[in-house]
Design a protein around this motif. Structure first.
Motif, PDB file in Angstrom:
ATOM      1  N   SER A  22     -13.677  24.263  28.547  1.00 11.70           N
ATOM      2  CA  SER A  22     -12.489  25.120  28.466  1.00 11.70           C
ATOM      3  C   SER A  22     -12.006  25.354  27.034  1.00 11.70           C
ATOM      4  CB  SER A  22     -11.354  24.532  29.309  1.00 11.70           C
ATOM      5  OG  SER A  22     -10.998  23.254  28.846  1.00 11.70           O
ATOM      6  N   THR A  23     -12.743  24.866  26.046  1.00 15.21           N
ATOM      7  CA  THR A  23     -12.394  25.100  24.644  1.00 15.21           C
ATOM      8  C   THR A  23     -13.636  25.500  23.870  1.00 15.21           C
ATOM      9  OG1 THR A  23     -12.782  22.798  23.994  1.00 15.21           O
ATOM     10  CG2 THR A  23     -10.549  23.354  24.706  1.00 15.21           C
ATOM     11  N   GLN A  24     -13.406  26.008  22.675  1.00 13.51           N
ATOM     12  CA  GLN A  24     -14.523  26.352  21.807  1.00 13.51           C
ATOM     13  C   GLN A  24     -14.563  25.363  20.645  1.00 13.51           C
ATOM     14  OE1 GLN A  24     -15.062  30.348  20.719  1.00 13.51           O
ATOM     15  NE2 GLN A  24     -14.642  31.130  22.765  1.00 13.51           N
ATOM     16  N   ARG A  25     -15.755  24.970  20.276  1.00  8.64           N
ATOM     17  CA  ARG A  25     -15.939  23.970  19.223  1.00  8.64           C
ATOM     18  C   ARG A  25     -15.267  24.381  17.911  1.00  8.64           C
ATOM     19  NH1 ARG A  25     -18.294  19.470  17.943  1.00  8.64           N
ATOM     20  NH2 ARG A  25     -19.515  19.210  16.064  1.00  8.64           N
ATOM     21  N   ASP A  26     -15.209  25.652  17.618  1.00  2.00           N
ATOM     22  CA  ASP A  26     -14.589  26.119  16.380  1.00  2.00           C
ATOM     23  C   ASP A  26     -13.092  25.814  16.322  1.00  2.00           C
ATOM     24  OD1 ASP A  26     -17.049  27.066  15.640  1.00  2.00           O
ATOM     25  OD2 ASP A  26     -16.590  29.161  16.033  1.00  2.00           O
ATOM     26  N   ASN A  27     -12.476  25.503  17.462  1.00  2.00           N
ATOM     27  CA  ASN A  27     -11.051  25.199  17.504  1.00  2.00           C
ATOM     28  C   ASN A  27     -10.744  23.724  17.278  1.00  2.00           C
ATOM     29  OD1 ASN A  27     -10.409  27.868  18.054  1.00  2.00           O
ATOM     30  ND2 ASN A  27     -10.597  27.573  20.244  1.00  2.00           N
ATOM     31  N   TRP A  28     -11.767  22.919  17.095  1.00  2.35           N
ATOM     32  CA  TRP A  28     -11.605  21.479  16.906  1.00  2.35           C
ATOM     33  C   TRP A  28     -11.660  21.138  15.426  1.00  2.35           C
ATOM     34  CZ3 TRP A  28     -10.945  17.694  20.660  1.00  2.35           C
ATOM     35  CH2 TRP A  28     -10.945  18.174  21.960  1.00  2.35           C
ATOM     36  N   HIS A  29     -10.817  20.192  15.021  1.00  3.17           N
ATOM     37  CA  HIS A  29     -10.788  19.719  13.637  1.00  3.17           C
ATOM     38  C   HIS A  29     -10.694  18.196  13.643  1.00  3.17           C
ATOM     39  CE1 HIS A  29     -10.106  23.794  12.144  1.00  3.17           C
ATOM     40  NE2 HIS A  29      -9.276  23.935  13.157  1.00  3.17           N
ATOM     41  N   HIS A  30     -11.286  17.587  12.649  1.00  5.33           N
ATOM     42  CA  HIS A  30     -11.216  16.138  12.509  1.00  5.33           C
ATOM     43  C   HIS A  30      -9.837  15.746  11.983  1.00  5.33           C
ATOM     44  CE1 HIS A  30     -12.406  12.048  11.670  1.00  5.33           C
ATOM     45  NE2 HIS A  30     -11.852  12.175  10.485  1.00  5.33           N
ATOM     46  N   VAL A  31      -9.257  14.711  12.552  1.00  2.63           N
ATOM     47  CA  VAL A  31      -7.994  14.160  12.063  1.00  2.63           C
ATOM     48  C   VAL A  31      -8.277  12.739  11.607  1.00  2.63           C
ATOM     49  CG1 VAL A  31      -5.627  13.509  12.645  1.00  2.63           C
ATOM     50  CG2 VAL A  31      -6.635  15.566  13.647  1.00  2.63           C
ATOM     51  N   LYS A  32      -8.015  12.467  10.330  1.00  7.09           N
ATOM     52  CA  LYS A  32      -8.244  11.128   9.804  1.00  7.09           C
ATOM     53  C   LYS A  32      -7.434  10.119  10.612  1.00  7.09           C
ATOM     54  CE  LYS A  32      -6.667  11.600   5.769  1.00  7.09           C
ATOM     55  NZ  LYS A  32      -6.183  11.411   4.427  1.00  7.09           N
ATOM     56  N   SER A  33      -7.946   8.937  10.743  1.00 13.42           N
ATOM     57  CA  SER A  33      -7.285   7.876  11.493  1.00 13.42           C
ATOM     58  C   SER A  33      -5.876   7.615  10.962  1.00 13.42           C
ATOM     59  CB  SER A  33      -8.121   6.598  11.436  1.00 13.42           C
ATOM     60  OG  SER A  33      -7.581   5.622  12.280  1.00 13.42           O
ATOM     61  N   ASP A  34      -5.703   7.701   9.647  1.00 17.65           N
ATOM     62  CA  ASP A  34      -4.383   7.464   9.048  1.00 17.65           C
ATOM     63  C   ASP A  34      -3.356   8.509   9.462  1.00 17.65           C
ATOM     64  OD1 ASP A  34      -5.396   5.260   7.765  1.00 17.65           O
ATOM     65  OD2 ASP A  34      -5.596   6.254   5.817  1.00 17.65           O
ATOM     66  N   ASP A  35      -3.803   9.675   9.932  1.00 20.17           N
ATOM     67  CA  ASP A  35      -2.913  10.749  10.360  1.00 20.17           C
ATOM     68  C   ASP A  35      -2.849  10.895  11.878  1.00 20.17           C
ATOM     69  OD1 ASP A  35      -2.288  11.481   7.765  1.00 20.17           O
ATOM     70  OD2 ASP A  35      -3.788  13.060   7.667  1.00 20.17           O
ATOM     71  N   ASN A  36      -3.511  10.023  12.614  1.00 15.25           N
ATOM     72  CA  ASN A  36      -3.649  10.188  14.057  1.00 15.25           C
ATOM     73  C   ASN A  36      -2.812   9.158  14.820  1.00 15.25           C
ATOM     74  OD1 ASN A  36      -4.465  10.604  16.658  1.00 15.25           O
ATOM     75  ND2 ASN A  36      -6.646  10.544  16.211  1.00 15.25           N
TER      76      ASN A  36
END
Length: 79
Positions: A22-36
């Motif tokens: 239900s999503t497209q891979r281009d809409n995903w971004h990595h979030v560093k652990s320190d920001d998650n």
């Protein structure tokens, strides 16, 4: 390419499959652990520390910026 959902146990596999379909891979971004904030509890955070955590109660500042201004992070490809 994202890892196939069959790599996980049934409960997780079903959710991963739903997200991937239900999503497209281009809409995903990595979030560093320190920001998650989702990573906080997996680090063994106590309730007292969680209550005082800015990360838990407020989003990282960069999420309030235009997407073009977000920090650039390395992407890990899963096979």
């Amino acid at each position: 390419m994202a890892a196939p959902s069959a790599n996980w146990k049934t409960f997780v596999a079903n959710r991963v499959s739903k997200i991937q379909s239900s999503t497209q891979r281009d809409n995903w971004h990595h979030v560093k652990s320190d920001d998650n904030p989702a990573d906080l509890l997996s680090r063994g955070m106590t309730l007292k520390w969680l209550i005082a955590s800015n990360l838990w109660w407020k989003v990282p500042k960069w999420l309030g910026m235009q997407e073009e201004e977000w920090p650039i992070t390395a992407t890990t490809e899963f096979s």
